[in-house]
Design a protein around this motif. Structure first.
Motif, PDB file in Angstrom:
ATOM      1  N   LEU A 519      95.229 -23.818   5.416  1.00 25.27           N
ATOM      2  CA  LEU A 519      96.576 -23.279   5.655  1.00 25.27           C
ATOM      3  C   LEU A 519      96.747 -22.886   7.120  1.00 25.27           C
ATOM      4  CD1 LEU A 519      98.887 -22.593   3.378  1.00 25.27           C
ATOM      5  CD2 LEU A 519      96.685 -23.367   2.569  1.00 25.27           C
ATOM      6  N   ASN A 520      97.096 -23.846   7.960  1.00 26.36           N
ATOM      7  CA  ASN A 520      97.413 -23.485   9.354  1.00 26.36           C
ATOM      8  C   ASN A 520      98.901 -23.135   9.454  1.00 26.36           C
ATOM      9  OD1 ASN A 520      98.841 -25.894   9.433  1.00 26.36           O
ATOM     10  ND2 ASN A 520      97.190 -27.036  10.447  1.00 26.36           N
ATOM     11  N   ASP A 521      99.348 -22.746  10.643  1.00 28.51           N
ATOM     12  CA  ASP A 521     100.737 -22.267  10.801  1.00 28.51           C
ATOM     13  C   ASP A 521     101.765 -23.327  10.429  1.00 28.51           C
ATOM     14  OD1 ASP A 521      99.814 -19.848  11.600  1.00 28.51           O
ATOM     15  OD2 ASP A 521      99.956 -20.242  13.761  1.00 28.51           O
ATOM     16  N   GLU A 522     101.482 -24.591  10.787  1.00 30.25           N
ATOM     17  CA  GLU A 522     102.435 -25.664  10.498  1.00 30.25           C
ATOM     18  C   GLU A 522     102.567 -25.881   8.986  1.00 30.25           C
ATOM     19  OE1 GLU A 522     103.370 -30.296  11.778  1.00 30.25           O
ATOM     20  OE2 GLU A 522     101.487 -29.373  12.412  1.00 30.25           O
ATOM     21  N   VAL A 523     101.438 -25.869   8.267  1.00 30.50           N
ATOM     22  CA  VAL A 523     101.468 -26.036   6.806  1.00 30.50           C
ATOM     23  C   VAL A 523     102.216 -24.872   6.168  1.00 30.50           C
ATOM     24  CG1 VAL A 523     100.024 -26.106   4.716  1.00 30.50           C
ATOM     25  CG2 VAL A 523      99.313 -27.376   6.742  1.00 30.50           C
ATOM     26  N   GLU A 525     104.606 -23.058   7.482  1.00 34.06           N
ATOM     27  CA  GLU A 525     106.045 -23.216   7.760  1.00 34.06           C
ATOM     28  C   GLU A 525     106.686 -24.199   6.794  1.00 34.06           C
ATOM     29  OE1 GLU A 525     107.650 -24.154  11.772  1.00 34.06           O
ATOM     30  OE2 GLU A 525     106.128 -22.721  12.441  1.00 34.06           O
ATOM     31  N   VAL A 526     106.013 -25.326   6.574  1.00 37.49           N
ATOM     32  CA  VAL A 526     106.547 -26.371   5.690  1.00 37.49           C
ATOM     33  C   VAL A 526     106.679 -25.828   4.270  1.00 37.49           C
ATOM     34  CG1 VAL A 526     106.068 -28.644   4.670  1.00 37.49           C
ATOM     35  CG2 VAL A 526     105.665 -28.271   7.097  1.00 37.49           C
ATOM     36  N   ILE A 527     105.698 -25.032   3.810  1.00 41.32           N
ATOM     37  CA  ILE A 527     105.746 -24.481   2.448  1.00 41.32           C
ATOM     38  C   ILE A 527     106.894 -23.491   2.304  1.00 41.32           C
ATOM     39  CG2 ILE A 527     104.509 -23.062   0.749  1.00 41.32           C
ATOM     40  CD1 ILE A 527     101.887 -24.229   1.970  1.00 41.32           C
ATOM     41  N   VAL A 528     107.018 -22.580   3.262  1.00 39.28           N
ATOM     42  CA  VAL A 528     108.065 -21.538   3.186  1.00 39.28           C
ATOM     43  C   VAL A 528     109.453 -22.152   3.250  1.00 39.28           C
ATOM     44  CG1 VAL A 528     109.028 -19.513   4.357  1.00 39.28           C
ATOM     45  CG2 VAL A 528     106.574 -19.719   4.075  1.00 39.28           C
ATOM     46  N   SER A 529     109.589 -23.249   4.013  1.00 38.53           N
ATOM     47  CA  SER A 529     110.909 -23.903   4.136  1.00 38.53           C
ATOM     48  C   SER A 529     111.223 -24.786   2.931  1.00 38.53           C
ATOM     49  CB  SER A 529     110.969 -24.742   5.414  1.00 38.53           C
ATOM     50  OG  SER A 529     110.027 -25.801   5.340  1.00 38.53           O
ATOM     51  N   LYS A 530     110.306 -24.818   1.930  1.00 42.80           N
ATOM     52  CA  LYS A 530     110.479 -25.590   0.688  1.00 42.80           C
ATOM     53  C   LYS A 530     110.761 -27.066   0.974  1.00 42.80           C
ATOM     54  CE  LYS A 530     111.869 -21.631  -2.089  1.00 42.80           C
ATOM     55  NZ  LYS A 530     112.922 -20.952  -2.811  1.00 42.80           N
ATOM     56  N   ALA A 531     110.004 -27.625   1.919  1.00 44.59           N
ATOM     57  CA  ALA A 531     110.149 -29.041   2.277  1.00 44.59           C
ATOM     58  C   ALA A 531     109.657 -29.917   1.130  1.00 44.59           C
ATOM     59  CB  ALA A 531     109.336 -29.332   3.538  1.00 44.59           C
ATOM     60  N   PRO A 532     110.085 -31.192   1.062  1.00 37.89           N
ATOM     61  CA  PRO A 532     109.623 -32.080  -0.013  1.00 37.89           C
ATOM     62  C   PRO A 532     108.107 -32.289   0.030  1.00 37.89           C
ATOM     63  CG  PRO A 532     111.291 -33.168   1.380  1.00 37.89           C
ATOM     64  CD  PRO A 532     111.025 -31.844   1.967  1.00 37.89           C
ATOM     65  N   ALA A 533     107.543 -32.668  -1.132  1.00 40.39           N
ATOM     66  CA  ALA A 533     106.087 -32.844  -1.256  1.00 40.39           C
ATOM     67  C   ALA A 533     105.559 -33.900  -0.282  1.00 40.39           C
ATOM     68  CB  ALA A 533     105.738 -33.225  -2.686  1.00 40.39           C
ATOM     69  N   ALA A 534     106.357 -34.961  -0.053  1.00 43.35           N
ATOM     70  CA  ALA A 534     105.924 -36.050   0.848  1.00 43.35           C
ATOM     71  C   ALA A 534     105.665 -35.511   2.257  1.00 43.35           C
ATOM     72  CB  ALA A 534     106.963 -37.149   0.882  1.00 43.35           C
ATOM     73  N   LEU A 536     104.971 -32.358   3.013  1.00 41.88           N
ATOM     74  CA  LEU A 536     103.818 -31.447   2.939  1.00 41.88           C
ATOM     75  C   LEU A 536     102.505 -32.241   2.975  1.00 41.88           C
ATOM     76  CD1 LEU A 536     102.687 -28.615   2.609  1.00 41.88           C
ATOM     77  CD2 LEU A 536     103.140 -28.745   0.166  1.00 41.88           C
ATOM     78  N   LYS A 537     102.473 -33.384   2.258  1.00 41.24           N
ATOM     79  CA  LYS A 537     101.273 -34.226   2.254  1.00 41.24           C
ATOM     80  C   LYS A 537     100.996 -34.788   3.646  1.00 41.24           C
ATOM     81  CE  LYS A 537     101.071 -35.656  -2.586  1.00 41.24           C
ATOM     82  NZ  LYS A 537     101.068 -36.762  -3.542  1.00 41.24           N
ATOM     83  N   LYS A 538     102.064 -35.168   4.338  1.00 37.72           N
ATOM     84  CA  LYS A 538     101.917 -35.740   5.688  1.00 37.72           C
ATOM     85  C   LYS A 538     101.313 -34.700   6.636  1.00 37.72           C
ATOM     86  CE  LYS A 538     104.733 -37.940   9.322  1.00 37.72           C
ATOM     87  NZ  LYS A 538     104.754 -36.899  10.336  1.00 37.72           N
ATOM     88  N   VAL A 539     101.848 -33.464   6.563  1.00 39.10           N
ATOM     89  CA  VAL A 539     101.358 -32.383   7.431  1.00 39.10           C
ATOM     90  C   VAL A 539      99.909 -32.032   7.063  1.00 39.10           C
ATOM     91  CG1 VAL A 539     101.710 -29.954   8.083  1.00 39.10           C
ATOM     92  CG2 VAL A 539     103.678 -31.462   7.843  1.00 39.10           C
ATOM     93  N   ALA A 540      99.625 -32.031   5.741  1.00 37.35           N
ATOM     94  CA  ALA A 540      98.264 -31.708   5.268  1.00 37.35           C
ATOM     95  C   ALA A 540      97.264 -32.741   5.782  1.00 37.35           C
ATOM     96  CB  ALA A 540      98.238 -31.662   3.746  1.00 37.35           C
ATOM     97  N   ARG A 541      97.642 -34.017   5.735  1.00 37.14           N
ATOM     98  CA  ARG A 541      96.743 -35.076   6.216  1.00 37.14           C
ATOM     99  C   ARG A 541      96.460 -34.905   7.705  1.00 37.14           C
ATOM    100  NH1 ARG A 541      95.016 -39.824   4.217  1.00 37.14           N
ATOM    101  NH2 ARG A 541      96.485 -39.976   2.502  1.00 37.14           N
ATOM    102  N   GLU A 542      97.507 -34.543   8.453  1.00 34.96           N
ATOM    103  CA  GLU A 542      97.342 -34.316   9.905  1.00 34.96           C
ATOM    104  C   GLU A 542      96.423 -33.123  10.158  1.00 34.96           C
ATOM    105  OE1 GLU A 542     101.358 -33.903  11.235  1.00 34.96           O
ATOM    106  OE2 GLU A 542     101.794 -36.055  11.055  1.00 34.96           O
TER     107      GLU A 542
END
Length: 573
Positions: A519-523, A525-534, A536-542
């Motif tokens: 759980l880094n800051d970018e991940v 942010e994406v979770i709190v902003s309720k972004a789509p799963a796709a 979130l997966k892209k950010v997680a892979r990065e």
């Protein structure tokens, strides 16, 4: 049993053979003066000499042939010639007929009284050969006709049930429960013994139209343990399990859950029992929780023995050493979540921090760690226990499972207030966990603030090294499994036959595959902003996450498991 033996002492022979140094021999001789143990026993206990090396030295000292029992096949006619419990009682393996005499493998040729007794019992002379003690024990455990032997041994075997009373623990023998030793008690006892011998994690008692079928779950897969048992035994078998678990024998229409504890050879083993009504009566599942031997073959429960890849282990080790926050492990029942958390606690336990766990039930016993079992009948729930734990000034807490909003809320608050919280939750992957907590009414911002990492885990069976063999897979099979045939040209794939070593299953032991989200800051942010799963997966892979399927494919490429096995556990995305 007249053998020629040398006047040399065992220590001298071990030194001459190069198994022991002169300095080590002096150390062992000094030690043998202070403790009541033989020189060979001290050498093996202290790890100076292997059991096989000691057996070879004994063979030389007594002028007896050494025999390696690994891979030895017992003759069925010899096995059926005498009562099977004798092998266990006198700790020997019958090898072959030599005219009037019987050749046997023993580990201690100096125990003359026992060997004379055996000779009288069998009414024939013995020809001794020497084998390592552990090899004899292993052979008796997994040898030919093990099930038959266990069934017959269990007729005289005393299982001791342990029940909780107001004054503490009371040991109940089988006789106290039933005045006569019925065939049903023998059947249940021998089933439990056989399951423990075969490394089973669960025993399933299933009722079908044709009768009762008993199955064992070994390495996560079900195997039939017995032939079909006549249907009229179904009631007595289930009743026996209910008596052992202190459940209501008269109630047959609703599910019941209980537990019992059995003492075998001074070792306590816990069993969880679930009884469920079915179309043909009632079915039962017994979960085996062998606290004391669970890590004996692992030589200490650490992350190294779980089998996760070195890359993911390095990342996970960093996360479990954070000073505060929450480490979440997720996966279905039986995916090794608790074992992973135990391994993590063992690694970070230095004695400088107070570590407290609350579990249902306590599965393994950890040295130096306070472990609290949930007892819902007495009102000790996860939530109530967790509140009390916080008053005991812990540094690190493990919550066996988060099942309800109250426990989730307290766990998140604990992580936010400076504690390091380890816990598990049932979910399919790391992204489903987030939805699970939000569904429980946890504020998303608080949750992601306290969360250090989420790890999804599965277990894949490892191929048996004795019976694995290389196979050529078709391009069609590879494409169906989501693999590129061109990328797999230089990969050796394996399949399995099944042998004595793996009980005919083809697999022995399991290895963890993991999906680890940092759980880094970018991940966050994406979770709190309720972004789509796709996204979130892209950010997680990065951020360095390797997904479960990729982790499983790595195991296949390394030759540790089969493509068929990973297709059973994971799916192509």
């Amino acid at each position: 049993m007249s053998q020629q033996f040398t006047q040399k002492k065992i220590g001298t022979i071990l030194v001459e053979r190069g198994d022991l140094t002169s300095e080590e021999l002096l150390f062992v001789l000094e030690k043998s003066k202070t403790i009541n143990a033989r020189l060979g026993e001290i050498c093996v206990t202290d790890g100076l000499v292997s059991e096989e090396a000691l057996a070879r030295a004994l063979a030389e000292q007594f002028g007896i042939e050494f025999i390696d029992l690994k891979g030895f096949k017992m003759d069925e006619t010899i096995l059926s010639a005498f009562p099977p419990d004798i092998m266990y009682r006198y700790h020997f393996v019958p090898l072959e007929e030599q005219g009037e005499a019987l050749a046997v493998a023993v580990s201690d040729p100096t125990d003359v009284i026992k060997l004379d007794e055996l000779e009288l019992l069998l009414a024939r002379p013995l020809v001794l050969k020497i084998a390592a003690e552990s090899d004899i024990a292993n052979f008796l455990k997994k040898g030919e006709g093990t099930s038959r032997v266990l069934r017959e041994v269990s007729e005289d075997f005393m299982l001791q049930l342990v029940t909780e009373t107001e004054k503490g623990e009371e040991v109940l023998s089988v006789e106290k429960i039933s005045a006569d030793t019925s065939p049903i008690i023998k059947l249940v006892n021998s089933t439990i013994l056989d399951a423990l011998t075969k490394r089973a994690s669960d025993i399933h008692v299933e009722t079908a139209m044709e009768g009762v079928i008993i199955k064992y779950r070994i390495d996560g897969v079900l195997y039939r343990a017995t032939e079909t048992i006549d249907l009229h035994f179904q009631g007595p078998i289930i009743s026996r399990l209910k008596v052992m678990s202190e459940l209501d024998i008269s109630e047959r229409r609703i599910p019941q859950d209980g537990r019992f504890k059995v003492r075998i050879n001074d070792k306590s083993i816990d069993f969880r029992v679930s009884i469920m009504p079915s179309a043909f009566g009632e079915d039962a599942v017994i979960r085996i929780l062998d606290k004391e031997s669970i890590a004996s073959n692992l030589k200490g429960l650490t992350l190294d023995v779980l089998g996760m890849s070195p890359r993911e282990m390095k990342r996970f080790r960093k996360m479990i050493r954070e000073p505060y926050g929450m480490v979440l492990v997720t996966g279905p029942t039986g995916s090794g979540k608790t074992t992973t958390l135990y391994a993590a606690l063992t690694e970070i336990h230095t004695g400088e921090d107070k570590i407290i766990t609350i579990e249902d039930p306590v599965e393994y016993l950890l040295k130096g760690i306070v472990q609290i079992p949930v007892n819902e009948k007495k009102g000790l729930t996860f939530a109530r226990g967790l509140r009390s734990i916080l008053r005991h000034d812990p540094d690190k807490i493990m919550v066996g499972e988060i099942r309800d909003p109250e426990t989730a809320q307290i766990a998140v608050q604990s992580a936010l207030t400076g504690h390091l919280v380890f816990t598990t939750v049932h979910a399919n992957n790391v992204f489903d966990v987030l939805g699970r907590f939000i569904h429980m009414g946890i504020d998303p911002y608080n949750f992601v603030s306290c969360l250090n990492s989420v790890m999804a885990q599965r277990l894949v069976r490892k191929v048996c090294p004795k019976c694995k063999y290389p196979v050529k897979l078709s391009d069609e099979t590879l494409l169906e499994s989501g693999l590129s045939p061109d990328a797999c040209r230089d990969v050796t794939f394996y399949d399995v036959k099944g042998c004595d070593e793996c009980n005919g299953t083809g697999y022995r032991g399991r290895s963890a595959i993991v999906e680890l989200l940092d759980l880094n800051d970018e991940v966050r942010e994406v979770i709190v902003s309720k972004a789509p799963a796709a996204q979130l997966k892209k950010v997680a892979r990065e951020a360095g996450t390797i997904f479960l399927r990729e982790s499983a494919v790595e195991k296949v490429f390394a030759g540790e498991t089969t493509l068929r096995e990973i297709n059973r556990v994971t799916f192509v995305e």
